[in-house]
Design an enzyme around this catalytic site. Structure first.
Site, PDB file in Angstrom:
ATOM      1  CB  CYS A 138      16.183  29.374  16.516  1.00 31.19           C
ATOM      2  SG  CYS A 138      14.747  30.287  15.933  1.00 31.19           S
ATOM      3  CB  CYS A 187     -14.571   0.806  13.768  1.00 34.68           C
ATOM      4  SG  CYS A 187     -13.273   0.531  14.965  1.00 34.68           S
ATOM      5  CG  ASN A 246      -0.356   0.001   2.517  1.00 33.58           C
ATOM      6  OD1 ASN A 246       0.859   0.184   2.639  1.00 33.58           O
ATOM      7  ND2 ASN A 246      -1.150  -0.203   3.555  1.00 33.58           N
ATOM      8  CG  ASN A 247       4.581   1.735   1.646  1.00 36.39           C
ATOM      9  OD1 ASN A 247       5.474   1.016   2.069  1.00 36.39           O
ATOM     10  ND2 ASN A 247       3.669   2.272   2.439  1.00 36.39           N
ATOM     11  CG  MET A 248       3.831  -0.872  -4.099  1.00 37.34           C
ATOM     12  SD  MET A 248       5.613  -0.792  -3.848  1.00 37.34           S
ATOM     13  CE  MET A 248       6.173  -0.892  -5.526  1.00 37.34           C
ATOM     14  CG  HIS A 249      -0.929   5.156  -3.775  1.00 41.06           C
ATOM     15  ND1 HIS A 249      -0.485   4.958  -2.486  1.00 41.06           N
ATOM     16  CD2 HIS A 249      -1.608   6.324  -3.755  1.00 41.06           C
ATOM     17  CE1 HIS A 249      -0.892   5.959  -1.719  1.00 41.06           C
ATOM     18  NE2 HIS A 249      -1.576   6.788  -2.465  1.00 41.06           N
ATOM     19  CG  ASN A 303       6.160  11.275  13.006  1.00 38.82           C
ATOM     20  OD1 ASN A 303       6.767  11.869  13.884  1.00 38.82           O
ATOM     21  ND2 ASN A 303       6.750  10.357  12.237  1.00 38.82           N
ATOM     22  CB  CYS A 350       9.900  30.706  14.590  1.00 44.39           C
ATOM     23  SG  CYS A 350      11.615  30.828  15.067  1.00 44.39           S
ATOM     24  CB  CYS A 368      12.140  30.873  18.786  1.00 43.25           C
ATOM     25  SG  CYS A 368      12.212  29.110  18.398  1.00 43.25           S
ATOM     26  CB  CYS A 421      -0.882   9.196   4.452  1.00 50.60           C
ATOM     27  SG  CYS A 421      -0.150  10.781   4.024  1.00 50.60           S
TER      28      CYS A 421
END
Lengths: 99, 461
Positions: free
Chosen positions: B305, B419, B125-128, B187, B230, B302, B244
Site C-alpha cells: 500500500c 508423541c 472439538n469446534n463446539m466449545h 493462519n 505496514c 510498504c 489453536c
C-alpha cells in the site's frame, strides 16, 4: 532506571511464563542514557531463558513482534533509538494468527 | 453383552437413516425455496432489498422499525445508522471461533448482505468456541451451518454462502462483492492474502486473532491507516505461529474478539463512532486487562500500500502466500519425515511386539499437560524440552527393564518414543541417537495413529 517490561502473545514463554517484570536497568555510564537498543540487549541477557531467536533477530526484535513504549508503537518514537525514561512501560507482543 | 451390542447397532443405524432423511429434506426445502424465488421475483425483492418506500421518508418498513427499534432509539445511531447498515454488505472470512459470534451479531443487527467464506466442516472439538454451529451439523460444511443459524435469527437479510477455501484465484471476485471484510481466519498466509486483497480493492479490513487466553484486534486499510504489511512487512518464523489445535484456546476468548470485530464492522458500515484504525486492542483474559495502543500509520515504503508500490490485481493473483509465510493456507497438520526407516516403527508392529513380551521402554515426549489428558499404559513421560537433562531416567528405566525381563536371550531392551502426531517423537529420536541411545525408534503417527490402527477406544484430542 526503573522500567516495567511486559511480554505477551506467547513471548512470556521465553521468560519463565512471567508476563510482567519490574526491573532496574543501569544505563551505560558513558552514554548516560538508555535506548531501546540497549534495553533489547539487557532483556536478552537477563530475562530470556530459552530460544533467544524467538525474541530477537540481529540487533532488533524478530519479525512478528510489536514493541510498544508507553502504549505507543516504537516505529513512532524512533524504533531502536527510542530514548527510555524512568518508569517507562515497554511491551513486547507477538502477533497472533489463531481464531 | 451381545444383545446390548446389537441394540446399539440398531440405534446407530436408525440415527444414520434419520440423518440422511433430514439432509434430503433440507435439500428439497432449499430447492423449493429457490424455485419460489424464481417464480416471485417481486416478493423476493421485498425480503432481500430493505429499501422500500413506506412513506416515513427513511425507507424502513414497519417490521424493520419494530425489529431494530432499540437501535433506532439510540440518538447517535438512529434511523440514519440503521439505514446505512441495511444498505451495507459485509463478508466474514472464516466461520470458526471468531467468525461465529461476528456472524451472529452481524446477521442480527441487519446488515443488508452478509457473506461467509469457509471450506471446513463442523467437528466436535469446534463446539466449545464456535457457538454458531449446533451438534446436528457435525460433519456438515461450516458455511451451511452458519448460514442456517444466521437465517434463523434474521430471515429478512440476504445471506450469501461461499463454500470454498479463499485463494488468490477467487479472493478478488468474492471480496469485491462486499463493502467491508472481516478477517476471522486462523493462519498467517490467509491474513497476508486478505490484507493485500483489501488494499488492491480499497476495502476496510476488520482483523481479529485469538490464541490461548489472549486476543488482538485492529482495523486495517481504513481512513489512511496502515495495512497488515505496514505493521508486519516480514512474516514471522513458522515456529512463532501457534495454532489453536496445538496450543489451545479458551473458548470465550475468540468469542469476545469476534464480538468486537462485529462491533467495528457495524461502526464502519453505519458510519457511527471512531473505528479502531491506527490503534490496536490487546486483550488478556487471565489478568482481565484490555490495552489499546497506538500503532504506526500507513508506511510509505510498504510493498503493497506504500506510495511507490503498484501492487496490481495480477500480482496479487500470482503471489504465493504459502511460500511467503512458509506455512499452509489451510490448517493442515505438518507431517515431518526426519528419520531413516529403521529408526521408525508402525503402531501395529509395536503392538505385536509388546504382545509377544518384548522388553522395552516407552517414552512419551509430549508436554506434561498433554500426558495428563491421555497416555498409553506404562509410558514414561519426559517432555522433549527436558529430554537431555533427564536422560539418566531413560538409562535407568532401560536397565530396570533388562533386569526384570532377563531370560538370557535378549541382551538389551528396546526404546520407543511416542508423541501426539509423530513429529516431536522424530526430533526426540534424533536427539536420543546423538546422546547414545542407538536403539531409539519413533512410533510413526504418534498417539493419533495408535488410536486409528491399534486401539479405537483411545481418546484423541
Amino acid at each position: 532506571m526503573q522500567l516495567t517490561l511486559e511480554f505477551g502473545g506467547g513471548l512470556e514463554l521465553l521468560c519463565d511464563s512471567v508476563k510482567i517484570h519490574d526491573v532496574n536497568v543501569i544505563p551505560n555510564l558513558e552514554a548516560d542514557k538508555l535506548t531501546m537498543k540497549d534495553l533489547l540487549v539487557w532483556v536478552r541477557t537477563n530475562l530470556i531463558k530459552e530460544r533467544p531467536e524467538m525474541f530477537m533477530k540481529d540487533d532488533s526484535v524478530r519479525p512478528g513482534v510489536l514493541v510498544l513504549v508507553n502504549d505507543c508503537d516504537w516505529e513512532l518514537s524512533g524504533q531502536l533509538d527510542t530514548p527510555l525514561e524512568e518508569k517507562d512501560v515497554v511491551v513486547f507482543i507477538s502477533t497472533l494468527h489463531g481464531g | 453383552m451381545e444383545s446390548k451390542g446389537s441394540e446399539a447397532a440398531r440405534i446407530l443405524n436408525e440415527i444414520e437413516t434419520l440423518k440422511a432423511t433430514r439432509s434430503d429434506l433440507d435439500n428439497r426445502i432449499s430447492a423449493l425455496e429457490a424455485q419460489l424465488r424464481h417464480l416471485n421475483p417481486e416478493e423476493n425483492s421485498v425480503v432481500s432489498c430493505p429499501s422500500i418506500s413506506t412513506g416515513f421518508g427513511h425507507g424502513l418498513s414497519p417490521d424493520m422499525i419494530y425489529r431494530y427499534s432499540r437501535h433506532l432509539l439510540l440518538p447517535s445511531f438512529g434511523v440514519q445508522g440503521q439505514s446505512n447498515l441495511l444498505k451495507s454488505s459485509i463478508l466474514v472470512v472464516g466461520a470458526g471461533g471468531l467468525g461465529s459470534p461476528a456472524l451472529l451479531y452481524l446477521a442480527a443487527c441487519g446488515v443488508g448482505q452478509l457473506g461467509v467464506v469457509d471450506h471446513d466442516v463442523v467437528e466436535l472439538n469446534n463446539m466449545h468456541r464456535q457457538v454458531i454451529h449446533t451438534e446436528a451439523y457435525i460433519g456438515q460444511p461450516k458455511v451451511k451451518s452458519a448460514a442456517a443459524s444466521c437465517r434463523s435469527i434474521n430471515s429478512t437479510i440476504q445471506i450469501v454462502e461461499h463454500q470454498e477455501a479463499l485463494r488468490t484465484s477467487n479472493a478478488l471476485e468474492i471480496l469485491s462483492q462486499y463493502d467491508i471484510i472481516v478477517d476471522a481466519t486462523d493462519n498467517a498466509p490467509s491474513r497476508y492474502m486478505i490484507s493485500d486483497c483489501c488494499v488492491v480493492l480499497g476495502k476496510p479490513l476488520v482483523s481479529g486473532a485469538a490464541l490461548g487466553f489472549e486476543g488482538q484486534l485492529t482495523v486495517y486499510n481504513h481512513n489512511r491507516g496502515p495495512c497488515y504489511r505496514c505493521l508486519f512487512p516480514t512474516p514471522p518464523p513458522t515456529t512463532a505461529c501457534q495454532r489453536c489445535a496445538d496450543s489451545g484456546v479458551l473458548g470465550v476468548v475468540p468469542g469476545i474478539v469476534g464480538c468486537l470485530q462485529a462491533l467495528e464492522a457495524i461502526k464502519i458500515a453505519s458510519a457511527v463512532g471512531e473505528p479502531l484504525s491506527g490503534r490496536m486492542l490487546l486483550f488478556d483474559a487471565l489478568s482481565a486487562r484490555i490495552r489499546i495502543v497506538k500503532i504506526r500509520g500507513r508506511s510509505l515504503q510498504c510493498e503493497v500500500c506504500g506510495e511507490n508500490s503498484a501492487f496490481t490485481r495480477q500480482q496479487f493473483k500470482d503471489f504465493d502466500y504459502e511460500k511467503f509465510t512458509q506455512s499452509p493456507l489451510s490448517e493442515a497438520s505438518l507431517e515431518l519425515n526426519l528419520l531413516p526407516e529403521d529408526y521408525r516403527i508402525h503402531s501395529r508392529e509395536l503392538k505385536e511386539r509388546i504382545g509377544k513380551g518384548e522388553s522395552h521402554v516407552l517414552v512419551d515426549v509430549r508436554p506434561d499437560h498433554h500426558f495428563k489428558i491421555v497416555s498409553l499404559p506404562n509410558a514414561l513421560n519426559i517432555p522433549l524440552s527436558s529430554l537431555e537433562s533427564r536422560s539418566a531416567e531413560i538409562s535407568s528405566a532401560l536397565k530396570e527393564e533388562e533386569k526384570r525381563k532377563d531370560s538370557g536371550f535378549e541382551s538389551s531392551a528396546s526404546l520407543y518414543v511416542i508423541c501426539r502426531r509423530g513429529n516431536d517423537s522424530q526430533r526426540a529420536v534424533q536427539l536420543l541417537h546423538k546422546m547414545g541411545f542407538t536403539s531409539a525408534r519413533d512410533i510413526i503417527g504418534g498417539l493419533e495413529a495408535w488410536a486409528r490402527d491399534v486401539d479405537p477406544n483411545l481418546p484423541t484430542y
